[in-house]
Scaffold this motif. Structure first.
Motif, PDB file in Angstrom:
ATOM      1  N   GLU A  96       0.833  -1.201   0.000  1.00 28.59           N
ATOM      2  CA  GLU A  96       0.000   0.000   0.000  1.00 28.59           C
ATOM      3  C   GLU A  96       0.872   1.257   0.000  1.00 28.59           C
ATOM      4  N   VAL A  97       0.232   2.403  -0.200  1.00 23.10           N
ATOM      5  CA  VAL A  97       0.945   3.680  -0.248  1.00 23.10           C
ATOM      6  C   VAL A  97       0.324   4.661   0.731  1.00 23.10           C
ATOM      7  N   ASN A  98       1.148   5.230   1.594  1.00 23.62           N
ATOM      8  CA  ASN A  98       0.783   6.430   2.354  1.00 23.62           C
ATOM      9  C   ASN A  98       1.527   7.602   1.740  1.00 23.62           C
ATOM     10  N   TRP A  99       0.790   8.570   1.219  1.00 26.49           N
ATOM     11  CA  TRP A  99       1.351   9.727   0.531  1.00 26.49           C
ATOM     12  C   TRP A  99       0.941  10.972   1.310  1.00 26.49           C
ATOM     13  N   MET A 100       1.909  11.623   1.951  1.00 32.43           N
ATOM     14  CA  MET A 100       1.623  12.807   2.764  1.00 32.43           C
ATOM     15  C   MET A 100       2.288  14.021   2.138  1.00 32.43           C
ATOM     16  N   ILE A 101       1.501  15.046   1.877  1.00 33.00           N
ATOM     17  CA  ILE A 101       2.005  16.299   1.307  1.00 33.00           C
ATOM     18  C   ILE A 101       2.228  17.275   2.462  1.00 33.00           C
ATOM     19  N   ALA A 102       3.484  17.629   2.690  1.00 33.82           N
ATOM     20  CA  ALA A 102       3.783  18.572   3.772  1.00 33.82           C
ATOM     21  C   ALA A 102       3.479  20.003   3.357  1.00 33.82           C
ATOM     22  N   GLY A 103       3.907  20.396   2.151  1.00 34.66           N
ATOM     23  CA  GLY A 103       3.657  21.748   1.680  1.00 34.66           C
ATOM     24  C   GLY A 103       4.148  22.792   2.674  1.00 34.66           C
ATOM     25  N   ARG A 104       3.254  23.712   3.066  1.00 35.55           N
ATOM     26  CA  ARG A 104       3.645  24.808   3.968  1.00 35.55           C
ATOM     27  C   ARG A 104       3.817  24.359   5.406  1.00 35.55           C
ATOM     28  N   GLY A 105       3.432  23.089   5.717  1.00 35.93           N
ATOM     29  CA  GLY A 105       3.692  22.591   7.057  1.00 35.93           C
ATOM     30  C   GLY A 105       2.703  21.536   7.520  1.00 35.93           C
ATOM     31  N   ILE A 106       3.235  20.430   8.018  1.00 37.15           N
ATOM     32  CA  ILE A 106       2.401  19.365   8.566  1.00 37.15           C
ATOM     33  C   ILE A 106       3.204  18.686   9.674  1.00 37.15           C
ATOM     34  N   LEU A 139      13.599   4.297  -9.132  1.00 41.11           N
ATOM     35  CA  LEU A 139      13.152   5.645  -8.795  1.00 41.11           C
ATOM     36  C   LEU A 139      13.888   6.681  -9.630  1.00 41.11           C
ATOM     37  N   GLY A 140      13.265   7.847  -9.760  1.00 44.77           N
ATOM     38  CA  GLY A 140      13.891   8.957 -10.463  1.00 44.77           C
ATOM     39  C   GLY A 140      12.849   9.884 -11.044  1.00 44.77           C
ATOM     40  N   GLY A 141      13.303  10.710 -11.979  1.00 43.69           N
ATOM     41  CA  GLY A 141      12.398  11.653 -12.617  1.00 43.69           C
ATOM     42  C   GLY A 141      13.128  12.888 -13.079  1.00 43.69           C
ATOM     43  N   GLU A 142      12.354  13.946 -13.281  1.00 41.37           N
ATOM     44  CA  GLU A 142      12.919  15.236 -13.668  1.00 41.37           C
ATOM     45  C   GLU A 142      13.446  15.945 -12.424  1.00 41.37           C
ATOM     46  N   HIS A 173       3.537  15.858  -7.940  1.00 39.20           N
ATOM     47  CA  HIS A 173       3.621  17.266  -8.307  1.00 39.20           C
ATOM     48  C   HIS A 173       4.631  17.561  -9.404  1.00 39.20           C
ATOM     49  N   SER A 174       5.437  16.559  -9.772  1.00 34.11           N
ATOM     50  CA  SER A 174       6.421  16.739 -10.837  1.00 34.11           C
ATOM     51  C   SER A 174       6.648  15.387 -11.504  1.00 34.11           C
ATOM     52  N   PRO A 175       7.210  15.367 -12.726  1.00 35.26           N
ATOM     53  CA  PRO A 175       7.413  14.089 -13.425  1.00 35.26           C
ATOM     54  C   PRO A 175       8.397  13.185 -12.675  1.00 35.26           C
ATOM     55  N   LEU A 176       7.929  11.971 -12.328  1.00 34.33           N
ATOM     56  CA  LEU A 176       8.765  11.021 -11.599  1.00 34.33           C
ATOM     57  C   LEU A 176       8.247   9.610 -11.817  1.00 34.33           C
ATOM     58  N   PHE A 177       9.043   8.639 -11.366  1.00 36.41           N
ATOM     59  CA  PHE A 177       8.595   7.252 -11.362  1.00 36.41           C
ATOM     60  C   PHE A 177       9.129   6.566 -10.113  1.00 36.41           C
ATOM     61  N   TYR A 178       8.347   5.610  -9.609  1.00 40.61           N
ATOM     62  CA  TYR A 178       8.744   4.828  -8.444  1.00 40.61           C
ATOM     63  C   TYR A 178       8.091   3.462  -8.600  1.00 40.61           C
ATOM     64  N   VAL A 179       8.913   2.425  -8.743  1.00 39.46           N
ATOM     65  CA  VAL A 179       8.439   1.098  -9.128  1.00 39.46           C
ATOM     66  C   VAL A 179       9.038   0.049  -8.193  1.00 39.46           C
ATOM     67  N   HIS A 180       8.221  -0.952  -7.826  1.00 38.68           N
ATOM     68  CA  HIS A 180       8.667  -2.100  -7.048  1.00 38.68           C
ATOM     69  C   HIS A 180       8.744  -3.308  -7.975  1.00 38.68           C
ATOM     70  N   TRP A 181       9.963  -3.829  -8.166  1.00 42.34           N
ATOM     71  CA  TRP A 181      10.174  -5.060  -8.929  1.00 42.34           C
ATOM     72  C   TRP A 181      10.432  -6.213  -7.960  1.00 42.34           C
ATOM     73  N   THR A 182       9.771  -7.350  -8.181  1.00 36.41           N
ATOM     74  CA  THR A 182      10.125  -8.618  -7.557  1.00 36.41           C
ATOM     75  C   THR A 182      10.623  -9.532  -8.666  1.00 36.41           C
ATOM     76  N   LEU A 183      11.891  -9.958  -8.565  1.00 39.09           N
ATOM     77  CA  LEU A 183      12.523 -10.728  -9.633  1.00 39.09           C
ATOM     78  C   LEU A 183      12.844 -12.132  -9.140  1.00 39.09           C
ATOM     79  N   LEU A 201       3.665  -0.296 -10.015  1.00 39.67           N
ATOM     80  CA  LEU A 201       3.974   1.127 -10.169  1.00 39.67           C
ATOM     81  C   LEU A 201       3.400   1.867  -8.967  1.00 39.67           C
ATOM     82  N   ILE A 202       4.292   2.343  -8.094  1.00 40.82           N
ATOM     83  CA  ILE A 202       3.871   2.975  -6.847  1.00 40.82           C
ATOM     84  C   ILE A 202       3.433   4.415  -7.084  1.00 40.82           C
ATOM     85  N   ALA A 203       4.243   5.173  -7.812  1.00 46.22           N
ATOM     86  CA  ALA A 203       3.935   6.590  -8.051  1.00 46.22           C
ATOM     87  C   ALA A 203       4.516   7.022  -9.382  1.00 46.22           C
TER      88      ALA A 203
END
Length: 296
Positions: free
Chosen positions: A89-99, A238-241, A170-180, A155-157
């Motif tokens: 699962e994914v927990n995605w927390m946006i801090a932004g101006r403060g959390i 992982l990675g991105g712009e 918020h920007s171009p990225l990739f985050y992937v979990h591979w099980t090989l 594909l996580i994000a």
């Protein structure tokens, strides 16, 4: 093809070890990924102490992404979210101006078991650094997945391999979990300018070399990368712009040093709201050690 190999540095967070990978002296960020911790792997017996829990603490200028292979964590934050996270699962927390948020190991404390997962910080682009804070949870069934030839991928994000995750980045990225499976081969395309692979378990071969658990491979741009599993392996891609240089101090990330100083002052003065369910304790701002006494 491989620009840099980063070995995790083991850190004791008070009864619980993590393997810190980013930031690193040789590479501060990969795309917008500015912080990468491998939590565990660790085995817990029922009834372990509460010093393992991560008490409420603040963030600005980033999103946190928690993803587990094993175990469970209870997340609470100052926007009212109270969410358990389980493997896949994914927990995605946006801090932004403060959390502020806490991470508790309540289920493991009650039942015992293994903890193994990854927590990332993803720097927000400059125009979104002061966005409203927020939190979203995504179940494993919501994330794009495929399986073929001994390769299982989730594909996580972000966007990769022709698919898009529902996680709102918020920007171009990739985050992937591979099980090989042992002997399986998989290819990371040359789609993004900054890319890396973290070996979370097992041994893989890339560009004629073998790499093991706890190592991150940062790749040069412009060429596909073939990964072969020497043993059964878990690999995080992982990675991105890039989003530009960032300052990082304690739990704060910003394109502005002055903004970090303001966040430190706000936390020190108690001006940042604590989670409603966790307002009896918090982690104080680490103060710099005083200079040594020259007469001592």
């Amino acid at each position: 093809m491989i620009d840099l190999v980063i070995d995790q540095r083991r850190k004791d967070l008070g009864g619980f070890e993590v393997g810190r990978v980013l930031p690193h002296a040789g590479r501060r960020m990969v795309g917008p990924f500015i912080f990468f911790d491998h939590m565990g792997p660790a085995e817990f017996q029922p009834g372990f102490g509460r010093e393992v829990d991560v008490r409420p603490h603040p963030h600005i200028g980033l999103s946190t992404l928690s993803y587990l292979f094993e175990g469970g964590i209870t997340h609470r934050d100052s926007v009212g979210a109270h969410q358990d996270i389980w493997p896949g699962e994914v927990n995605w927390m946006i801090a932004g101006r403060g959390i502020t948020h806490s991470e508790r190991f309540e289920h493991l404390r009650a039942n015992g078991g293994r903890m193994n997962g990854i927590q990332c910080w993803i720097a927000l682009p400059t125009e979104d650094e002061e966005t409203d804070p927020g939190f979203v949870h995504h179940g494993a069934e919501e994330l794009p997945a495929y399986e073929d030839g001994g390769v299982s991928a989730r594909l996580i994000a972000g966007k990769a391999f022709g698919a898009a995750s529902p996680v709102q980045v918020h920007s171009p990225l990739f985050y992937v979990h591979w099980t090989l499976a042992a002997g399986a081969r998989a290819q990371l395309p040359a789609e993004y300018p900054e890319r890396a692979a973290y070996v979370a378990q097992g041994v893989v071969e890339v560009d004629g070399g073998q790499f093991h658990e706890g190592q991150m491979l940062v790749f040069t741009p412009g060429q596909p990368v073939v990964v072969t599993a020497v043993t059964g392996a878990l690999v995080m891609l992982l990675g991105g712009e890039p989003v530009g240089p960032r300052f990082i101090e304690w739990n704060f990330v910003s394109s502005s040093k002055e903004r970090i100083e303001q966040a430190k002052a706000d936390w020190r003065a108690g001006r940042i709201k604590l989670p409603d369910a966790d307002n009896a304790e918090f982690i104080p701002l680490p103060e710099p050690a005083p200079p040594p006494n020259p007469m001592s």
